[in-house]
Design a protein around this motif. Structure first.
Motif, PDB file in Angstrom:
ATOM      1  N   ALA A 152      -3.187  -1.570  -4.574  1.00  0.00           N
ATOM      2  CA  ALA A 152      -4.028  -1.407  -3.384  1.00  0.00           C
ATOM      3  C   ALA A 152      -5.463  -1.814  -3.670  1.00  0.00           C
ATOM      4  O   ALA A 152      -6.124  -2.410  -2.822  1.00  0.00           O
ATOM      5  N   ILE A 153      -5.957  -1.461  -4.849  1.00  0.00           N
ATOM      6  CA  ILE A 153      -7.289  -1.898  -5.272  1.00  0.00           C
ATOM      7  C   ILE A 153      -7.125  -2.586  -6.620  1.00  0.00           C
ATOM      8  O   ILE A 153      -6.683  -1.969  -7.593  1.00  0.00           O
ATOM      9  N   TRP A 188     -10.984   0.270 -13.357  1.00  0.00           N
ATOM     10  CA  TRP A 188      -9.940   1.077 -12.743  1.00  0.00           C
ATOM     11  C   TRP A 188      -9.236   0.320 -11.620  1.00  0.00           C
ATOM     12  O   TRP A 188      -9.706  -0.719 -11.162  1.00  0.00           O
ATOM     13  N   ILE A 202      -6.054   1.002  -8.303  1.00  0.00           N
ATOM     14  CA  ILE A 202      -5.228   1.918  -7.510  1.00  0.00           C
ATOM     15  C   ILE A 202      -3.950   1.190  -7.117  1.00  0.00           C
ATOM     16  O   ILE A 202      -3.994   0.023  -6.713  1.00  0.00           O
ATOM     17  N   THR A 247     -13.451   9.199  -6.711  1.00  0.00           N
ATOM     18  CA  THR A 247     -12.344   8.678  -5.909  1.00  0.00           C
ATOM     19  C   THR A 247     -11.334   9.775  -5.612  1.00  0.00           C
ATOM     20  O   THR A 247     -10.938  10.522  -6.526  1.00  0.00           O
ATOM     21  N   SER A 248     -10.941   9.817  -4.352  1.00  0.00           N
ATOM     22  CA  SER A 248      -9.882  10.732  -3.932  1.00  0.00           C
ATOM     23  C   SER A 248      -8.836   9.969  -3.140  1.00  0.00           C
ATOM     24  O   SER A 248      -9.183   9.025  -2.411  1.00  0.00           O
ATOM     25  N   GLY A 249      -7.592  10.364  -3.246  1.00  0.00           N
ATOM     26  CA  GLY A 249      -6.562   9.707  -2.448  1.00  0.00           C
ATOM     27  C   GLY A 249      -5.175  10.009  -2.962  1.00  0.00           C
ATOM     28  O   GLY A 249      -5.006  10.637  -4.005  1.00  0.00           O
ATOM     29  N   PRO A 250      -4.167   9.540  -2.233  1.00  0.00           N
ATOM     30  CA  PRO A 250      -2.785   9.870  -2.588  1.00  0.00           C
ATOM     31  C   PRO A 250      -2.127   8.882  -3.545  1.00  0.00           C
ATOM     32  O   PRO A 250      -1.001   9.112  -3.963  1.00  0.00           O
ATOM     33  N   LEU A 251      -2.778   7.791  -3.870  1.00  0.00           N
ATOM     34  CA  LEU A 251      -2.141   6.757  -4.680  1.00  0.00           C
ATOM     35  C   LEU A 251      -2.436   6.962  -6.161  1.00  0.00           C
ATOM     36  O   LEU A 251      -3.243   7.808  -6.532  1.00  0.00           O
TER      37      LEU A 251
END
Lengths: 581, 80
Positions: free
Chosen positions: B41-42, B30, B32, B51-55
């Motif tokens: 980003a990743i 995976w 990001i 995983t949680s986040g806005p991207l």
């Protein structure tokens, strides 16, 4: 139109080109309004204004165009700040003194305007550097002119050089000159020719074959193309500098033979489309700086043996093959760059390179070992990454000036040497090798910004990071490190910390800087309380902008509990992308 | 097969406002990225977790599929 006549009968002010012409003709060689200022010079200062003249009894005055005549002693500098606003500067003599040299110094702010030398037929030298002059004329009236310096102005057109056969120095650098360089064939006495930093000069490089006295030629920062001219007739040439500023067209062809240029000290031809090989330099024993980087050169680097004056040799970013030549004995060598070529063989011995400061050979096909560097105690930069080097990293402890050391992406084994005492070290990269042992102490490396040792076979602990106030980027992932993630307290510049894929179990705590936006520690052996503590530390740091990546997941790490789960949600709400088990 | 979780509306992608506790296994690949800037980003990795986040999160069975996704969508690597 204004025309003022002072009580001594000498006119001092002209605001009309027509009047100016009459004015000069009337006074013949005794008077010259040579500088028509373009704008009101009020408040501007000109420094080191200097007039030299030959006269038994005469006096030479400068009229600053504002009713002030200032008597000048031959060869003496004077300064002047303009007060009353007028429009021109005149030089005149009451007894017909022959003015031989005018040097205008530099003005601040720049005065601008137009210069005419038509009234100064005895002139041998004219220097008007750094004044914003937009036009220049009258040179055809100065057949004795030897030195003409008009650098750092705003000239747009080349003067004609057809009537100045005695010119030695012609310096027109940093102007707005455009078009092709006019023929220089008449300037057989020319020694120094400088056109650099005139980005609108176009056309081919001029022929220099009729300039047997040429010592320096500067054309860096122009828009020239075509081949480098034959330099075989320029046997006195000491300094030759060209490059290309645009993407196309560029200076092309080959580097000509330099075998006859035995006085050559500087030869710079970087950033062109030169092809062919680097010529033999064996006869250029006075060579100090040879730079041919960023071209399309092929073949091998020539022998540098015997070039005992060589200080800088830069041939990086070409298509060179073969070996790096022997450097031993080049006692003056300070800067050697051959990176980004297709060089094979090994890095030569650094024996005797006691003045070496920069050595770059990365991105080649080099094999063998990194040589002993300890004798080059002034070394600041050593980069050999992306080759096929084996062996171990040499001892670095004597290199107290070392700022950058990169040996990543090779096949290095052995240990990372002690870095203790390298207080100037800013960048250390040894990642993607087969290095064993532990990470050495980083204590005292107060200038360290980047430390990357990831993808090796390192064991032991991550050392204390205390005091590394400039550390921005630390990567040690994909090793076999144990122990704890050290305290990040006080690392006020830290932006990125990656330690994933190790066997880390703890966290040293401390306040995390708000600058830290990329923290990856997945695939370790972090306990739930450690994961909770890390999440809590990032909540306290309260970073809400920029990169926000936090990865504590992966096999081996525990899942957060209670407050850790809440903190993860808090961070996500602040724009973080967080992964946990 | 590529599974995409994004906060951006798109006709041909599965869309959720934010990846929220999206589960990956040790075998999943995976990455990001920021859909606005296209900056990754990743970078592609294998890592289990939630995983949680806005991207934008992209999950695949293989790294090659992610590499192709990066090419197809002209994503940019952060050159840090």
């Amino acid at each position: 139109m204004v025309f003022v006549v002072k009580k001594d009968g000498l006119p001092t002010l002209i605001k009309s080109n027509t009047i100016f012409k009459i004015f000069v003709d009337f006074w013949s060689n005794t008077l010259g309004n040579f500088w028509n200022l373009a704008q009101d010079p009020y408040g501007k200062t000109i420094t080191n204004f200097n007039v030299k003249y030959i006269s038994g009894s005469g006096q030479v005055d400068v009229n600053w165009g504002e009713g002030i005549n200032e008597s000048v002693t031959s060869g003496t500098n004077i300064n002047h700040t303009f007060g009353i606003t007028k429009s021109g500067i005149s030089i005149f003599s009451s007894s017909g003194a022959n003015i031989t040299d005018i040097s205008c110094g530099a003005s601040s702010p720049k005065l601008g305007g137009a210069i005419s030398l038509s009234a100064f037929s005895s002139l041998t030298g004219f220097v008007c550097t750094g004044n914003g002059i937009t036009a220049f004329s009258g040179i055809e009236s100065c057949p004795n002119l030897i030195n003409l310096e008009l650098g750092v102005n705003s000239l747009t057109k080349f003067p004609s050089f057809n009537h100045t056969p005695l010119l030695n120095d012609l310096k027109l650098e940093n102007n707005l000159l455009s078009g092709s360089i006019p023929s220089l064939d008449n300037l057989t006495n020319l020694k120094n020719l400088r056109f650099q930093e005139n980005k609108n000069i176009t056309g081919n490089l001029p022929s220099l074959s009729l300039l047997p006295n040429l010592e320096s030629f500067y054309a860096i920062g122009c828009n020239l193309r075509g081949p480098i001219p034959n330099l075989s007739q320029n046997t006195l040439l000491k300094d030759f500098r060209i490059d290309s500023q645009t993407t196309s067209p560029k200076i092309n062809g080959t580097i000509p033979s330099l075998s006859g240029n035995t006085q050559l000290a500087f030869f710079l031809c970087q950033n062109n489309q030169l092809s062919g090989s680097i010529p033999s330099l064996s006869g250029n024993t006075l060579l100090r700086n040879f730079s041919c980087h960023t071209n399309q050169l092929t073949g091998s680097i020539p022998s540098l043996s015997g070039l005992s004056n060589l200080q800088i040799f830069q041939c990086q970013t070409n298509q060179l093959t073969g070996f790096i030549p022997i450097l031993s004995g080049l006692i003056g060598l300070q800067d050697f760059r051959c990176h980004t070529n297709q060089l094979t063989g090994s890095i030569p011995s650094f024996s005797g390179l006691s003045n070496l400061q920069v050595f770059t050979c990365q991105t080649n096909k080099l094999t063998g070992f990194i040589p002993i560097l300890s004798g080059s105690t002034g070394l600041r930069t050593f980069t050999c990454q992306t080759n096929q080097l084996g062996g171990s990293i040499p001892i670095l402890s004597r290199l107290r000036d070392l700022q950058e050391f990169q040996c990543n992406a090779n096949q290095l084994t052995g240990f990372i040497p002690s870095l203790t005492g390298l207080s100037n070290l800013q960048i250390f990269q040894c990642h993607t090798n087969q290095i064993t042992g532990s990470i050495p102490s980083l204590t005292g490396l107060s200038n360290l910004q980047i430390f990357q040792c990831q993808i090796n076979r390192l064991t032991g602990f991550i050392p204390s990071l205390s005091g590394l106030i400039r550390l921005q980027d630390l990567r040690c992932q994909t090793n076999q490190l144990t122990g704890s993630i050290p305290s990040l307290n006080g690392l006020s510049a830290l932006q990125l910390f990656r330690c994933q894929e190790n066997k880390l179990t703890g966290f040293g705590g401390g306040i995390i800087s708000r600058t830290l936006g990329d923290f990856q520690a997945q695939n370790n052996s972090l306990t739930a309380s450690v994961v909770n503590n890390i999440l809590a530390a990032f909540v306290v740091a309260n970073r809400t902008t920029g990169t926000r990546i936090l990865n504590l997941g992966g096999s081996g790490n525990a899942a957060p509990t209670s407050q850790g789960i809440i903190d993860k949600a808090l961070l996500t709400g602040r724009g973080w992308t967080v992964t946990t088990n | 097969m590529i599974r995409i979780y994004t906060n951006q509306v798109s006709d041909n992608q599965e869309v959720i406002p934010f990846p929220s506790e999206v589960e990956t296994t040790e075998k999943d690949w995976w990455m990001i990225y920021d859909a606005d800037t296209k900056v990754i980003a990743i970078e592609p990795l294998q890592c289990s977790g939630y995983t949680s986040g806005p991207l934008t999160m992209v999950i695949s069975d293989t790294k090659e599929e992610l590499d192709q996704y990066i090419i197809d969508n002209k994503l940019l690597f952060n050159l840090d």
